[in-house]
Design a protein around this motif. Structure first.
Motif, mmCIF file in Angstrom:
data_model
loop_
_atom_site.group_PDB
_atom_site.id
_atom_site.type_symbol
_atom_site.label_atom_id
_atom_site.label_comp_id
_atom_site.label_asym_id
_atom_site.label_seq_id
_atom_site.Cartn_x
_atom_site.Cartn_y
_atom_site.Cartn_z
ATOM 1 N N THR A 1 -56.421 -88.191 -14.187
ATOM 2 C CA THR A 1 -55.616 -87.931 -15.389
ATOM 3 C C THR A 1 -54.201 -88.467 -15.199
ATOM 4 O O THR A 1 -53.653 -89.131 -16.084
ATOM 5 C CB THR A 1 -55.582 -86.421 -15.704
ATOM 6 N N TYR B 1 -52.273 -92.390 -24.847
ATOM 7 C CA TYR B 1 -52.669 -90.980 -24.820
ATOM 8 C C TYR B 1 -53.930 -90.797 -23.986
ATOM 9 O O TYR B 1 -54.813 -91.652 -23.987
ATOM 10 C CB TYR B 1 -52.900 -90.476 -26.243
ATOM 11 N N VAL B 2 -53.987 -89.651 -23.293
ATOM 12 C CA VAL B 2 -55.128 -89.309 -22.449
ATOM 13 C C VAL B 2 -55.712 -87.977 -22.911
ATOM 14 O O VAL B 2 -54.980 -87.002 -23.089
ATOM 15 C CB VAL B 2 -54.713 -89.161 -20.960
ATOM 16 N N SER C 1 -58.237 -85.198 -21.492
ATOM 17 C CA SER C 1 -58.774 -84.852 -20.182
ATOM 18 C C SER C 1 -59.572 -83.549 -20.272
ATOM 19 O O SER C 1 -59.071 -82.545 -20.764
ATOM 20 C CB SER C 1 -57.621 -84.716 -19.190
ATOM 21 N N VAL D 1 -51.304 -95.732 -19.436
ATOM 22 C CA VAL D 1 -51.190 -95.871 -20.891
ATOM 23 C C VAL D 1 -49.741 -95.837 -21.363
ATOM 24 O O VAL D 1 -49.451 -96.226 -22.497
ATOM 25 C CB VAL D 1 -52.029 -94.821 -21.657
ATOM 26 N N VAL E 1 -57.358 -93.144 -23.799
ATOM 27 C CA VAL E 1 -58.383 -93.087 -22.751
ATOM 28 C C VAL E 1 -58.834 -91.642 -22.543
ATOM 29 O O VAL E 1 -58.189 -90.711 -23.018
ATOM 30 C CB VAL E 1 -57.862 -93.678 -21.417
ATOM 31 N N ASP F 1 -60.370 -88.853 -19.545
ATOM 32 C CA ASP F 1 -60.814 -88.417 -18.228
ATOM 33 C C ASP F 1 -61.860 -87.342 -18.508
ATOM 34 O O ASP F 1 -61.533 -86.233 -18.904
ATOM 35 C CB ASP F 1 -59.657 -87.857 -17.406
ATOM 36 N N LEU G 1 -54.288 -92.298 -15.261
ATOM 37 C CA LEU G 1 -54.484 -92.785 -16.629
ATOM 38 C C LEU G 1 -53.211 -92.609 -17.456
ATOM 39 O O LEU G 1 -52.839 -93.507 -18.222
ATOM 40 C CB LEU G 1 -55.654 -92.050 -17.286
ATOM 41 N N ALA G 2 -52.531 -91.478 -17.302
ATOM 42 C CA ALA G 2 -51.287 -91.227 -18.045
ATOM 43 C C ALA G 2 -50.218 -92.260 -17.678
ATOM 44 O O ALA G 2 -49.462 -92.713 -18.543
ATOM 45 C CB ALA G 2 -50.786 -89.816 -17.778
ATOM 46 N N VAL H 1 -50.703 -86.364 -22.583
ATOM 47 C CA VAL H 1 -52.025 -85.891 -22.166
ATOM 48 C C VAL H 1 -52.391 -84.609 -22.901
ATOM 49 O O VAL H 1 -51.562 -83.710 -23.049
ATOM 50 C CB VAL H 1 -52.064 -85.616 -20.645
#
Length: 193
Positions: A39, A51-52, A54, A46, A28, A30, A42-43, A78
């Motif tokens: 962030t 994985y993010v 950002s 997942v 994803v 951010d 989202l972290a 992240v």
């Protein structure tokens, strides 16, 4: 699904939708890191296998977010990127399930540094190409600052042109609140294009 306590903030409404879209292992984005709340959210969503990416253009946003992630031991999932969201295609190559935008300025920081219509539209275009089918781009639009209404109009003008055979576009907002309440626009990708 977590029950929302109150429907008083666009960010809470947004999570009602995103909780249905994001699953463990997803990738994803951010697009507007800010103080790192999205962030971090989202972290958590997942999980270890996701994985993010950002993005933010302000060093203080990265510092604030890094602290928040380290406190929760989420930093390994992240990538914090000091660059504009319009360049996400330079960093993200895999298909993603979600992109989150909070347009406007970084709260408790320099209010003259704001998201801009031209770079935001570019970032949305990249997001739509990176999305996997049934992925969602979430755009919270704050307009109570100089340049905010113009950016909102640009986003609306753009999303209205999206082919309904390829995308669903939903608008959500508080119609009885004063002082420029934020709007939420969600774009769901129906299929590859």
């Amino acid at each position: 699904m977590k029950k929302a306590k109150y429907l008083t903030k666009v960010t809470d409404l947004n999570k009602l939708y995103l909780d249905q879209v994001i699953t463990e292992g997803d990738i994803v984005v951010d697009a507007t890191m800010g103080n790192g709340y999205d962030t971090k959210y989202l972290a958590e969503k997942v999980g270890d296998s996701g994985y993010v990416y950002s993005f933010d253009v302000q060093e203080e946003a990265l510092k604030s977010t890094k602290k928040k992630l380290e406190k929760e031991n989420l930093q390994d999932r992240v990538k914090l990127i000091l660059d504009g969201h319009e360049n996400m295609d330079k960093y993200v190559e895999k298909k993603i399930s979600c992109v989150v935008f909070n347009l406007g300025y970084l709260p408790r920081a320099k209010h003259m540094i704001i998201t801009k219509p031209n770079t935001t539209i570019k970032a949305i275009e990249h997001s739509l190409k990176l999305l996997k089918p049934h992925g969602v781009v979430s755009i919270a639009i704050y307009t109570g600052h100089e340049g905010g209404p113009e950016e909102k109009n640009s986003v609306y003008d753009f999303v209205k042109t999206l082919d309904q055979n390829e995308f669903n576009v939903l608008e959500c907002g508080f119609i009885n609140q004063i002082n420029n309440p934020p709007q939420l626009v969600l774009i769901e990708k129906k299929k590859e294009y």
